[in-house]
Design an enzyme around this catalytic site. Sequence first.
Site, PDB file in Angstrom:
ATOM      1  N   GLU A 142       0.845  -1.199   0.000  1.00 46.20           N
ATOM      2  CA  GLU A 142       0.000   0.000   0.000  1.00 46.20           C
ATOM      3  C   GLU A 142       0.875   1.241   0.000  1.00 46.20           C
ATOM      4  OE1 GLU A 142      -1.047  -1.421   3.959  1.00 46.20           O
ATOM      5  OE2 GLU A 142      -1.134   0.670   4.602  1.00 46.20           O
ATOM      6  N   LYS A 162       2.824   4.546   0.969  1.00 42.89           N
ATOM      7  CA  LYS A 162       3.304   5.152   2.211  1.00 42.89           C
ATOM      8  C   LYS A 162       2.953   6.631   2.130  1.00 42.89           C
ATOM      9  CE  LYS A 162       7.260   5.463   5.288  1.00 42.89           C
ATOM     10  NZ  LYS A 162       7.292   6.890   5.551  1.00 42.89           N
ATOM     11  N   ASP A 197       2.725  10.491   2.938  1.00 41.85           N
ATOM     12  CA  ASP A 197       3.677  11.439   3.510  1.00 41.85           C
ATOM     13  C   ASP A 197       2.921  12.476   4.340  1.00 41.85           C
ATOM     14  OD1 ASP A 197       6.029  12.625   4.095  1.00 41.85           O
ATOM     15  OD2 ASP A 197       6.388  13.449   2.093  1.00 41.85           O
ATOM     16  N   TYR A 210      -4.472   2.656   8.459  1.00 44.20           N
ATOM     17  CA  TYR A 210      -3.659   1.545   7.963  1.00 44.20           C
ATOM     18  C   TYR A 210      -3.168   0.606   9.060  1.00 44.20           C
ATOM     19  CZ  TYR A 210      -0.001   5.008   9.034  1.00 44.20           C
ATOM     20  OH  TYR A 210       0.786   5.947   9.629  1.00 44.20           O
ATOM     21  N   LYS A 249      11.084   2.775  -0.147  1.00 50.98           N
ATOM     22  CA  LYS A 249      11.052   4.210  -0.419  1.00 50.98           C
ATOM     23  C   LYS A 249      11.281   4.509  -1.902  1.00 50.98           C
ATOM     24  CE  LYS A 249      10.996   6.824   2.797  1.00 50.98           C
ATOM     25  NZ  LYS A 249      11.805   7.132   3.943  1.00 50.98           N
ATOM     26  N   CYS A 262      42.459  19.724  15.188  1.00 57.50           N
ATOM     27  CA  CYS A 262      41.076  20.112  15.464  1.00 57.50           C
ATOM     28  C   CYS A 262      40.915  21.612  15.200  1.00 57.50           C
ATOM     29  CB  CYS A 262      40.736  19.798  16.916  1.00 57.50           C
ATOM     30  SG  CYS A 262      39.138  20.480  17.427  1.00 57.50           S
ATOM     31  N   CYS A 300      40.012  23.407  18.857  1.00 57.22           N
ATOM     32  CA  CYS A 300      40.930  23.527  19.995  1.00 57.22           C
ATOM     33  C   CYS A 300      42.390  23.362  19.599  1.00 57.22           C
ATOM     34  CB  CYS A 300      40.576  22.522  21.083  1.00 57.22           C
ATOM     35  SG  CYS A 300      40.983  20.821  20.660  1.00 57.22           S
ATOM     36  N   CYS A 305      39.397  14.525  17.124  1.00 54.49           N
ATOM     37  CA  CYS A 305      40.136  15.479  17.939  1.00 54.49           C
ATOM     38  C   CYS A 305      40.561  14.775  19.224  1.00 54.49           C
ATOM     39  CB  CYS A 305      39.231  16.666  18.246  1.00 54.49           C
ATOM     40  SG  CYS A 305      39.763  17.616  19.667  1.00 54.49           S
ATOM     41  N   CYS A 326      38.437  20.127  24.723  1.00 54.41           N
ATOM     42  CA  CYS A 326      38.017  20.741  23.460  1.00 54.41           C
ATOM     43  C   CYS A 326      36.614  21.329  23.644  1.00 54.41           C
ATOM     44  CB  CYS A 326      37.993  19.702  22.339  1.00 54.41           C
ATOM     45  SG  CYS A 326      37.237  20.316  20.820  1.00 54.41           S
TER      46      CYS A 326
HETATM   47  S1  IVH Z   1       2.396   1.105   9.051  1.00 51.53           S
HETATM   48  C1  IVH Z   1       3.742  -0.846  12.751  1.00 51.53           C
HETATM   49  N1  IVH Z   1       1.495   2.041   6.777  1.00 51.53           N
HETATM   50  O1  IVH Z   1       5.396   5.887   7.979  1.00 51.53           O
HETATM   51  C2  IVH Z   1       3.696  -0.122  11.483  1.00 51.53           C
HETATM   52  N2  IVH Z   1       2.868   3.461   8.103  1.00 51.53           N
HETATM   53  O2  IVH Z   1       8.187   5.429   8.410  1.00 51.53           O
HETATM   54  C3  IVH Z   1       3.080   1.190  11.599  1.00 51.53           C
HETATM   55  N3  IVH Z   1       3.190   5.688   7.165  1.00 51.53           N
HETATM   56  O3  IVH Z   1       5.252   6.082  11.461  1.00 51.53           O
HETATM   57  C4  IVH Z   1       3.144   1.959  10.381  1.00 51.53           C
HETATM   58  N4  IVH Z   1       1.960   5.409   5.378  1.00 51.53           N
HETATM   59  O4  IVH Z   1       3.597   7.492  10.072  1.00 51.53           O
HETATM   60  C5  IVH Z   1       2.235   2.289   7.859  1.00 51.53           C
HETATM   61  N5  IVH Z   1       0.572   2.757   4.783  1.00 51.53           N
HETATM   62  C6  IVH Z   1       1.316   3.010   5.865  1.00 51.53           C
HETATM   63  C7  IVH Z   1       1.948   4.255   6.068  1.00 51.53           C
HETATM   64  C8  IVH Z   1       2.726   4.435   7.204  1.00 51.53           C
HETATM   65  C9  IVH Z   1       2.716   6.261   6.054  1.00 51.53           C
HETATM   66  C10 IVH Z   1       4.091   6.377   8.115  1.00 51.53           C
HETATM   67  C11 IVH Z   1       3.766   6.201   9.575  1.00 51.53           C
HETATM   68  C12 IVH Z   1       4.980   5.587  10.182  1.00 51.53           C
HETATM   69  C13 IVH Z   1       6.029   5.966   9.210  1.00 51.53           C
HETATM   70  C14 IVH Z   1       7.211   5.028   9.268  1.00 51.53           C
END
Ligand code: IVH
Length: 700
Positions: free
Chosen positions: A123, A125, A127, A233, A321, A425, A428, A443, A449
């Site tokens: 799914e 991620k 932002d 989620y 990512k 350094c 210092c 250093c 320092c």
């Molecule tokens: S699952 C135990 N699903 O990404 C797992 N997180 O980098 C809990 N996030 O803190 C997170 N989309 O804020 C999950 N589809 C998704 C997400 C997601 C965004 C964020 C979330 C998490 C962060 C981790």
Amino acid sequence: MGEISVENLTEQEARAELARLSAFMRAAEAAYYQADAPNIDDAAYDALKARNLAIEAQFPELVRADSPSKRVGAAPASGFGKIRHEVPMLSLGNAFSDEDVVEFDTRVRKFLSLTEPVRYTAEPKIDGLSLSIRYEDGKLKYAATRGDGEEGEDVTANALHVSGIPQFVENAPVILEVRGEVYMEHTAFEALNKRQEAAGEKPFSNPRNAAAGSLRQLDASITATRPLSFFAYAWGALSEPLANSQNGAIERLAKMGFATNPLTKLCDSPEALIRQYKEIERQRATLGYDIDGVVYKVNDLALQTRLGMRSTTPRWAIAHKFPAETAWTRLEAIDIQVGRTGALSPVARLHPVTVGGVVVSNATLHNEDYIKGLDSKGAPIRDGRDIREGDWVEVYRAGDVIPKIRDVDLSKRENPEPYTFPKACPICGSDAIRESGDAVARCSGEFSCGAQRLEKLKHFVARQAFDIDGLGAKQVQAFVELGWVAEPADIFTLKARYGEALAKREGWGEVSARNLLNAIEARRTIPLNRLIFSLGIRHVGENSGMLLARTYQSWAAFQAAMIAAQPHEGAAWEELNGIDGVGEVMAASVVDFFHTEITRKMVEALVEQLTIEDVLPPDAGNSPVAGKTLVFTGSLSKISRAEAKAQAEGLGAKVSGSVSAKTDILVAGEKAGSKLKKAESLGVQVLTEDEWLALIAQTR
Ligand code: IVH
């Protein structure tokens, strides 16, 4: 007060109003802090503060020495209430390449000792920022931000204005904590920024910041004017399971009225995950909201439970990512910063450039070799191209991490001189020494320092360490410059030595001085793990601080063991090294710290000021192995070694890598060798794999 709009104020009116505001707000602060009897509410106070700031922005020459905007830590509405998460809010490990995804799947199956495929969800991620919403008997009880994962901010009033979050839910467990991401759609973001600009306010740099700024508004009526959305989620505490699979649980949440992401898909192999990643990436530009990757989760919740978590991330999920955005700019200079452990870190000062919506003017250059175009093993990076002052460089940002440099354009190079790394350094003047095997020069000045001293103190007060309200990096620096604080213990004697002087300092005053001194007093009592982390021992991070604390449990035991330990020999060294997660390098560093006069004395002076709380192993209910030290050896056939270890730790046992007189139980799989012999000779209880499984089955 102050009905005239700020733009229409004459200078004279502005001056008079600033004076009134200062006096009025000082009285309000006194009523709030000293009398504990506020005479105005938080929102009214905030409105005055905002008005004061707006007038000061319009008439910078009229800013008063005693302006409320300069008073530190005296804002009554400086925060939201805190909420402790019943189940911690985790973050995710990252994958950056297809190979990382295949490895993730391999790791999962290995942990579970499975040869057949595992099914996952994939799914987007989102932002944004994560939120945990608690329902009791179907009614929204509270909503909290992630915070540090253990404790977040109470944003209940604001959550009610987020679309996709129902206030009432039907057919839900009595206790239901729904977790997901709050975000702002592109159209809403653009409209908000237009309004901000029209009102003479600073626009937000990206939708994520806009969402965070809007959700974390003390005034919920402002949140109401900022369209925020939500995708569910995950979940936290539940009085009964939602389903037996990830996608089943999400479908149930959708039925209850939560927004869930339509691009969630079930996948049966890492290849299928990567296909869905590419599909989501293809749609990225037209989704209408920002995403920064794809999250994969093991679908079977029973398997999720078995996989469990590491300290802050689950083993059953990973974030794949998208590649970071990059931009080209000129590297204007290379500066050297000296860190807490004396490391000389080169920093690229860049001509400011926007990368992925954020203006970047610094990037890390890691170390001397990196500048030369070599990696830690001496192999070429960037095809061996070095980096010089004046070069055109390609900058990238991956998530929240410090920007980095990917490449350099030789066709635009004008500087004939390669960069020469300093031998001393820059702060210092002590020799900068690079020991063999170390990637960085350090250093040799230690506490003499100024830079190291300051960084060590900043680390000491950091959020994961002493976390003293109102004592951040800036204040520490100011106190060091004044000569009031030179080592950690000095913070706790500040009141006796400079309490009065502090109240008289510009920008302080009685109230803020008292607040700070009270905050310092509040931290005189500190849990052992935080204390250990705060000492800034090289190689000892937050997790290691906890490992050490759980092993030795009290400061007295920890200190005695470290003083007794000699590097590479003896029982105390063996015990330290036997801690699972503590390697030779960290062990040697901790022992060295306690055997070096300057650090030992610093610690002694500090500890005298403190009450240190013992740390007990995690509460393991009726666990038969809580507090016991276990060693696994030989090959296990029914569960993987990693799973066995995780189970034992989950039940409150310490898992060690070597057998000693302190070992309580040895679990011997097939072909157990020398460890079994040693255990037998020491009279340690030995269990077979089946006996171990039977023992822990009692706790289920
Ligand atoms: S699952 C135990 N699903 O990404 C797992 N997180 O980098 C809990 N996030 O803190 C997170 N989309 O804020 C999950 N589809 C998704 C997400 C997601 C965004 C964020 C979330 C998490 C962060 C981790």
